[in-house]
Motif scaffolding. Structure first.
Motif, PDB file in Angstrom:
ATOM      1  N   GLU A 122       0.698  -1.193  -0.343  1.00  0.00           N
ATOM      2  CA  GLU A 122       0.124   0.089  -0.153  1.00  0.00           C
ATOM      3  C   GLU A 122       1.042   1.039  -0.659  1.00  0.00           C
ATOM      4  O   GLU A 122       0.597   2.395  -0.044  1.00  0.00           O
ATOM      5  CB  GLU A 122      -0.950  -0.310   1.038  1.00  0.00           C
ATOM      6  CG  GLU A 122      -1.929  -0.940   1.402  1.00  0.00           C
ATOM      7  CD  GLU A 122      -2.948  -1.123   2.468  1.00  0.00           C
ATOM      8  OE1 GLU A 122      -2.830  -0.632   3.166  1.00  0.00           O
ATOM      9  OE2 GLU A 122      -3.742  -2.195   2.801  1.00  0.00           O
ATOM     10  N   ASP A 123       1.888   1.121   0.479  1.00  0.00           N
ATOM     11  CA  ASP A 123       2.914   2.350   0.114  1.00  0.00           C
ATOM     12  C   ASP A 123       3.004   2.890  -0.716  1.00  0.00           C
ATOM     13  O   ASP A 123       3.598   4.446  -1.009  1.00  0.00           O
ATOM     14  CB  ASP A 123       3.860   2.061   0.962  1.00  0.00           C
ATOM     15  CG  ASP A 123       4.096   2.032   2.866  1.00  0.00           C
ATOM     16  OD1 ASP A 123       3.115   2.221   3.866  1.00  0.00           O
ATOM     17  OD2 ASP A 123       4.725   1.586   3.587  1.00  0.00           O
ATOM     18  N   GLN A 126       1.523   6.534  -1.308  1.00  0.00           N
ATOM     19  CA  GLN A 126       1.712   7.724  -1.819  1.00  0.00           C
ATOM     20  C   GLN A 126       3.022   7.814  -2.313  1.00  0.00           C
ATOM     21  O   GLN A 126       3.231   9.684  -1.969  1.00  0.00           O
ATOM     22  CB  GLN A 126       2.957   7.732  -0.488  1.00  0.00           C
ATOM     23  CG  GLN A 126       2.590   6.723   0.928  1.00  0.00           C
ATOM     24  CD  GLN A 126       3.940   6.697   2.112  1.00  0.00           C
ATOM     25  OE1 GLN A 126       4.335   7.067   2.112  1.00  0.00           O
ATOM     26  NE2 GLN A 126       3.948   5.331   2.316  1.00  0.00           N
ATOM     27  N   TYR A 127       3.787   7.446  -3.554  1.00  0.00           N
ATOM     28  CA  TYR A 127       4.466   8.269  -4.820  1.00  0.00           C
ATOM     29  C   TYR A 127       3.615   8.530  -5.909  1.00  0.00           C
ATOM     30  O   TYR A 127       4.160   7.908  -6.688  1.00  0.00           O
ATOM     31  CB  TYR A 127       5.508   7.557  -4.549  1.00  0.00           C
ATOM     32  CG  TYR A 127       5.900   6.928  -3.282  1.00  0.00           C
ATOM     33  CD1 TYR A 127       6.557   7.823  -2.064  1.00  0.00           C
ATOM     34  CD2 TYR A 127       6.226   5.435  -2.938  1.00  0.00           C
ATOM     35  CE1 TYR A 127       6.864   8.079  -1.093  1.00  0.00           C
ATOM     36  CE2 TYR A 127       6.904   5.489  -1.119  1.00  0.00           C
ATOM     37  CZ  TYR A 127       6.981   6.452  -0.694  1.00  0.00           C
ATOM     38  OH  TYR A 127       7.580   6.776   0.743  1.00  0.00           O
ATOM     39  N   GLN A 204      11.475   4.580   4.129  1.00  0.00           N
ATOM     40  CA  GLN A 204      10.560   4.980   3.649  1.00  0.00           C
ATOM     41  C   GLN A 204      11.157   7.203   3.958  1.00  0.00           C
ATOM     42  O   GLN A 204      11.092   7.038   5.338  1.00  0.00           O
ATOM     43  CB  GLN A 204       9.624   5.265   3.804  1.00  0.00           C
ATOM     44  CG  GLN A 204       8.969   5.287   5.310  1.00  0.00           C
ATOM     45  CD  GLN A 204       7.240   5.086   5.245  1.00  0.00           C
ATOM     46  OE1 GLN A 204       6.462   4.282   5.498  1.00  0.00           O
ATOM     47  NE2 GLN A 204       6.202   6.418   5.552  1.00  0.00           N
ATOM     48  N   SER A 393      12.733  10.391  -3.518  1.00  0.00           N
ATOM     49  CA  SER A 393      13.092   9.740  -1.960  1.00  0.00           C
ATOM     50  C   SER A 393      14.577  10.960  -1.787  1.00  0.00           C
ATOM     51  O   SER A 393      15.053  11.022  -0.615  1.00  0.00           O
ATOM     52  CB  SER A 393      12.350   9.262  -1.178  1.00  0.00           C
ATOM     53  OG  SER A 393      10.445   8.510  -1.059  1.00  0.00           O
TER      54      SER A 393
END
Length: 413
Positions: A122-123, A126-127, A204, A393
């Motif tokens: 699911e992360d 975020q991107y 992250q 990032s």
């Protein structure tokens, strides 16, 4: 401004060099191919203008960015490791670049039907809109910790190209064999000569960590007796059956797949045997030192109870400490964490302060006299085929390094 293409090109150059370390080789480094990246890094550091560059006999690289201010400020350091995990192959890494990611499934390998999906990871969501670098599904990526290496080199290059940015003396170090627990073993803290440092080895964006597990390894050796199974009653001792009982005697909920945050665990990571001999290999982890010691005692106590019941010393437990929670060494100098938190907030990053469910070079370095919190490098899903990293990032991590350098010079002006 840090250029996305520049940092992407450097990262891809580093991850395509195989540097997988070997837990079974006591040499430094544990694999010869770590020298390949080390030599590339020495050249890159020379090319960007770093000074006092050394590559020692154990494959540790150190270099200096001299101060460009007249007053004295503390010398700070940045550390990252060159090796990649032996948990999954790092040979023939073929990075894939996904521009303007839109939250969809990413096909890593069409032929093998390997998909990186936000339904499971699911992360990824975020991107959206960012550039993501992935594997091709057959190797790990190596963002752990070649992202950290990339960010440190890029930050030093940026500071050299922008002398108007004021900073004190900065030391950097790239270590071998962190993934097999030896990254700080031959780190010369006196030679490094910094008052404190930061490992760029978190996950992250926003992660800022100064607590980690206390860690130990445990090897349980169980001796059995083999006789013909047709005439075994009262004579055979099956070491594998005892091993099963030993495993079942540990708390079933205290395993990695059932714990999180500050919860510790026992992790059986290797098992092999036959009737005559079975060997179990565990790692023991806990953030709390008292609970850590109780875990070690429990493993010894179970073995003692088995031997008492069997009326023979058939179960042997060998426990070795690996590293300890750096919190004890960081709390007295919490200003070094506060500096990072301030920098992150100033450049629009929400700090995620949480315990590391693992260890870094920084935990061992802190106990060697070099306080060393851990900062995000930006990657996700380390040690496997689904590893990925957003380029943005890496850019932000590089900006954090530059920001720390300037913040220290300001605070000690």
């Amino acid at each position: 401004m840090i250029e996305k293409k520049h940092i992407t090109d450097r990262f891809i150059k580093y991850v395509t060099i195989d540097t997988e370390s070997d837990p079974n080789n006591p040499a430094f480094p544990s694999t010869e191919n770590q020298w390949d990246l080390a030599k590339v890094l020495v050249k890159d550091l020379t090319d960007i203008g770093m000074q006092d560059i050394t590559l020692d006999e154990n494959c540790y690289i150190m270099a200096t960015l001299p101060s460009n201010i007249e007053y004295r400020v503390p010398t700070i350091g940045f550390v990252a490791h060159m090796d990649t995990s032996p948990d999954f192959t790092g040979k023939n890494v073929k990075p894939q670049i996904v521009e303007n990611y839109q939250g969809n499934d990413i096909i890593l390998n069409e032929e093998k039907n390997i998909i990186l999906s936000p339904d499971y990871f699911e992360d990824l969501l975020q991107y959206k809109g960012q550039t993501i670098i992935t594997t091709d599904g057959t190797t790990l990526l190596g963002a752990d910790d070649k992202a950290g290496v990339t960010e440190i080199v890029t930050a030093m290059e940026y500071l050299i190209k922008h002398p108007e940015i004021k900073h004190g003396k900065i030391r950097i170090c790239f270590t071998p064999d962190e993934e097999v627990g030896k990254g700080a073993h031959k780190f010369d803290v006196n030679k490094f000569d910094a008052e404190w440092a930061y490992t760029m080895d978190g996950s992250q964006i926003g992660e800022l960590e100064y607590e980690n597990f206390n860690a130990a390894s445990a090897k349980i050796t169980i001796t059995g007796k083999i006789v013909h199974p047709g005439y075994a009653k009262g004579k055979m001792i099956n070491s594998m059956q005892i091993a099963n009982e030993y495993i079942a005697s540990l708390p079933p909920e205290e395993v990695p797949e059932k714990t999180s945050n500050y919860e510790g665990f026992f992790h059986l990571h290797d098992m092999n045997g036959n009737v005559e001999k079975t060997v179990l290999e565990y790692i023991i982890r806990d953030h709390d030192l008292d609970l850590f010691e109780k875990r070690k005692y429990l493993m010894q106590r179970i073995a003692f109870d088995f031997n008492e019941r069997l009326n023979e010393d058939l179960v042997e437990v060998d426990i070795n400490n690996q590293y300890f929670n750096m919190k004890e060494k960081i709390v007295p100098v919490m200003h070094i964490v506060d500096i990072v938190e301030e920098v992150m907030k100033e450049i629009g990053i929400k700090p995620l302060i949480k315990p590391i469910r693992g260890g870094t070079d920084g935990s061992q370095l802190s106990y060697k006299g070099l306080p060393c919190p851990n900062i995000f490098a930006g990657g996700h899903n380390f040690h496997g085929r689904f590893e990925y990293i957003p380029v943005e990032s890496m850019v932000k991590a590089t900006e954090v390094i530059v920001g720390i350098a300037t913040k220290v010079s300001e605070k000690y002006a």
